[in-house]
Design a protein around this motif. Structure first.
Motif, short mmCIF file in Angstrom:
data_model
loop_
_atom_site.label_atom_id
_atom_site.label_comp_id
_atom_site.label_asym_id
_atom_site.label_seq_id
_atom_site.Cartn_x
_atom_site.Cartn_y
_atom_site.Cartn_z
N PHE A 1 -18.06 -39.91 46.25
CA PHE A 1 -18.72 -38.88 47.05
C PHE A 1 -19.83 -38.18 46.27
N GLU A 2 -19.65 -38.08 44.96
CA GLU A 2 -20.69 -37.44 44.16
C GLU A 2 -22.00 -38.22 44.27
N LYS A 3 -21.92 -39.52 44.14
CA LYS A 3 -23.12 -40.36 44.23
C LYS A 3 -23.64 -40.39 45.66
N PHE A 4 -22.74 -40.42 46.61
CA PHE A 4 -23.15 -40.47 48.02
C PHE A 4 -23.93 -39.21 48.41
N CYS A 5 -23.60 -38.09 47.79
CA CYS A 5 -24.24 -36.82 48.14
C CYS A 5 -25.56 -36.59 47.40
N GLU A 6 -25.81 -37.32 46.33
CA GLU A 6 -27.05 -37.14 45.59
C GLU A 6 -28.25 -37.46 46.48
N GLY A 7 -29.23 -36.56 46.44
CA GLY A 7 -30.45 -36.77 47.21
C GLY A 7 -30.38 -36.33 48.65
N ARG A 8 -29.20 -35.91 49.09
CA ARG A 8 -29.05 -35.43 50.46
C ARG A 8 -29.58 -34.01 50.58
N LEU A 9 -29.94 -33.62 51.77
CA LEU A 9 -30.37 -32.26 52.01
C LEU A 9 -29.16 -31.34 51.98
N TYR A 10 -29.36 -30.13 51.45
CA TYR A 10 -28.21 -29.24 51.26
C TYR A 10 -27.49 -28.91 52.56
N PHE A 11 -28.20 -28.86 53.66
CA PHE A 11 -27.55 -28.48 54.91
C PHE A 11 -26.74 -29.63 55.52
N GLU A 12 -26.80 -30.80 54.94
CA GLU A 12 -25.95 -31.92 55.39
C GLU A 12 -24.55 -31.86 54.77
N MET A 13 -24.42 -31.14 53.68
CA MET A 13 -23.16 -31.14 52.93
C MET A 13 -21.95 -30.62 53.71
#
Length: 73
Positions: free
Chosen positions: A20-32
């Motif tokens: 999940f750490e790698k999957f979340c890299e580069g995502r927009l903060y409001f997607e989290m």
């Protein structure tokens, strides 16, 4: 444990890697808040709340209190 019966050192090692750490890299903060609850099937609410609080801290927002949201005049 030492001779006195107290723990001197404790270690935790988790062998599981879900990525999940790698999957979340580069995502927009409001997607989290939509992504992080899927980390765990037992405690999605905790992950969602932590993500929302991190977003508030990141953007400098102060969350509204229930009185501010439901009882505004």
């Amino acid at each position: 444990m030492n001779d006195g019966g107290t723990v001197e050192h404790a270690y935790l090692h988790v062998n599981e890697f879900r990525g999940f750490e790698k999957f979340c890299e580069g995502r927009l903060y409001f997607e989290m808040p939509a992504i992080t609850p899927r980390i765990c099937g037992i405690c999605p609410v905790s992950h969602h709340l932590a993500s929302a609080k991190a977003n508030d801290a990141l953007t400098g927002q102060t969350p509204a209190t229930p009185r501010q949201t439901c009882c505004a005049s």
